[in-house]
Design a protein around this motif. Structure first.
Motif, PDB file in Angstrom:
ATOM      1  N   ILE A  56       0.510  -1.157   0.041  1.00  0.00           N
ATOM      2  CA  ILE A  56       0.005  -0.061   0.126  1.00  0.00           C
ATOM      3  C   ILE A  56       0.947   1.374   0.113  1.00  0.00           C
ATOM      4  CG2 ILE A  56      -1.508   1.330   1.356  1.00  0.00           C
ATOM      5  CD1 ILE A  56      -2.910  -1.138  -0.169  1.00  0.00           C
ATOM      6  N   LEU A  57       1.996   1.332   0.782  1.00  0.00           N
ATOM      7  CA  LEU A  57       2.848   2.464   0.680  1.00  0.00           C
ATOM      8  C   LEU A  57       3.465   2.664  -0.696  1.00  0.00           C
ATOM      9  CD1 LEU A  57       3.864   4.727   2.597  1.00  0.00           C
ATOM     10  CD2 LEU A  57       5.685   3.352   3.304  1.00  0.00           C
ATOM     11  N   CYS A  58       3.823   1.719  -1.405  1.00  0.00           N
ATOM     12  CA  CYS A  58       4.402   1.694  -2.373  1.00  0.00           C
ATOM     13  C   CYS A  58       3.557   2.284  -3.610  1.00  0.00           C
ATOM     14  CB  CYS A  58       4.797   0.260  -2.945  1.00  0.00           C
ATOM     15  SG  CYS A  58       5.583   0.139  -4.540  1.00  0.00           S
ATOM     16  N   SER A  59       2.432   1.856  -3.456  1.00  0.00           N
ATOM     17  CA  SER A  59       1.318   2.236  -4.409  1.00  0.00           C
ATOM     18  C   SER A  59       0.986   3.678  -3.911  1.00  0.00           C
ATOM     19  CB  SER A  59      -0.105   1.415  -4.145  1.00  0.00           C
ATOM     20  OG  SER A  59       0.149   0.321  -4.792  1.00  0.00           O
ATOM     21  N   CYS A  60       0.998   4.208  -3.025  1.00  0.00           N
ATOM     22  CA  CYS A  60       0.552   5.409  -2.443  1.00  0.00           C
ATOM     23  C   CYS A  60       1.520   6.422  -2.989  1.00  0.00           C
ATOM     24  CB  CYS A  60       0.333   5.510  -0.889  1.00  0.00           C
ATOM     25  SG  CYS A  60      -1.112   5.083  -0.457  1.00  0.00           S
TER      26      CYS A  60
ATOM     27  N   GLU B 178       4.001  11.138   4.702  1.00  0.00           N
ATOM     28  CA  GLU B 178       3.179  11.332   5.866  1.00  0.00           C
ATOM     29  C   GLU B 178       1.764  11.285   5.825  1.00  0.00           C
ATOM     30  OE1 GLU B 178       2.529  15.169   8.586  1.00  0.00           O
ATOM     31  OE2 GLU B 178       4.450  15.158   7.376  1.00  0.00           O
ATOM     32  N   ARG B 179       1.339  11.747   4.574  1.00  0.00           N
ATOM     33  CA  ARG B 179      -0.067  11.438   4.395  1.00  0.00           C
ATOM     34  C   ARG B 179      -0.607  10.210   4.263  1.00  0.00           C
ATOM     35  NH1 ARG B 179      -4.216  12.883   0.180  1.00  0.00           N
ATOM     36  NH2 ARG B 179      -6.086  13.259   1.212  1.00  0.00           N
ATOM     37  N   ALA B 180       0.331   9.283   3.263  1.00  0.00           N
ATOM     38  CA  ALA B 180      -0.242   7.877   3.152  1.00  0.00           C
ATOM     39  C   ALA B 180      -0.008   7.131   4.321  1.00  0.00           C
ATOM     40  CB  ALA B 180       0.835   7.326   2.149  1.00  0.00           C
ATOM     41  N   THR B 181       1.015   7.397   5.211  1.00  0.00           N
ATOM     42  CA  THR B 181       1.072   6.623   6.378  1.00  0.00           C
ATOM     43  C   THR B 181      -0.022   6.990   7.553  1.00  0.00           C
ATOM     44  OG1 THR B 181       3.555   6.619   6.412  1.00  0.00           O
ATOM     45  CG2 THR B 181       2.724   6.329   8.388  1.00  0.00           C
ATOM     46  N   GLU B 182      -0.652   8.077   7.507  1.00  0.00           N
ATOM     47  CA  GLU B 182      -1.482   8.781   8.370  1.00  0.00           C
ATOM     48  C   GLU B 182      -3.082   8.335   7.820  1.00  0.00           C
ATOM     49  OE1 GLU B 182      -3.645  12.977   9.017  1.00  0.00           O
ATOM     50  OE2 GLU B 182      -1.528  12.870   9.340  1.00  0.00           O
TER      51      GLU B 182
END
Length: 162
Positions: A37-41, A50-54
């Motif tokens: 998910i982080l890779c795609s974001c 920061e936004r993807a993690t949040e």
């Protein structure tokens, strides 16, 4: 004293067994989910880390995961409390993929067959002005976070365009 020590040891064994059989297998899923998910974001949707993690990873026990982002090679390395490390890598035209033990993220990855874009209808890339105007309104301008649009499905004459 001996009785309380035995009870304490029994409780410790029960707690460890519960962790090992109930939670430990799920850590692999959490690591893989986080990495993909982080890779795609970051590399597909171009959302800041920061936004993807949040927003995308800020729920449930996912906060236990630690992420290492290699922006240059577009590789995400994730583990949950140091266990079950997973790697996701971005490849142009293919998107993000979880790397398995048999693949090396630093070496040559297997080639994937992508349908030649010459097979696509010309309107998929020509960008009709009306469509481009609607798409510009659907997505945030760079640096804005108001609309949260991630994707758009375009229909033309009742069929998916493209």
């Amino acid at each position: 004293m001996k009785k309380s020590g035995t009870i304490g040891l029994a409780l410790l064994v029960i707690a460890f067994s519960a962790f090992y059989f109930l939670l430990y297998p799920k850590l692999e899923i959490m690591s893989g989910y986080n990495a993909k998910i982080l890779c795609s974001c970051l590399f597909l949707s171009e959302i800041d880390e920061e936004r993807a993690t949040e927003v995308d990873l800020g729920f449930g026990p996912l906060w236990l995961a630690s992420n290492d982002v290699d922006y240059e090679n577009k590789v995400i390395r994730t583990s949950v409390i140091g266990l079950h490390p997973k790697i996701a890598i971005y490849r142009e035209g293919l998107g993000c993929t979880l790397i398995h033990d048999r693949e090396k993220p630093d070496g040559q990855l297997p080639e994937m067959n992508i349908r030649d874009k010459s097979d696509w209808p010309p309107q998929a890339f020509a960008g009709e002005p009306e469509l481009q105007a609607v798409l510009q309104k659907a997505f945030d301008a760079p640096g804005e976070n108001k609309l949260n649009t991630r994707a758009v499905l375009v229909l033309k004459n009742g069929m998916i365009a493209g």
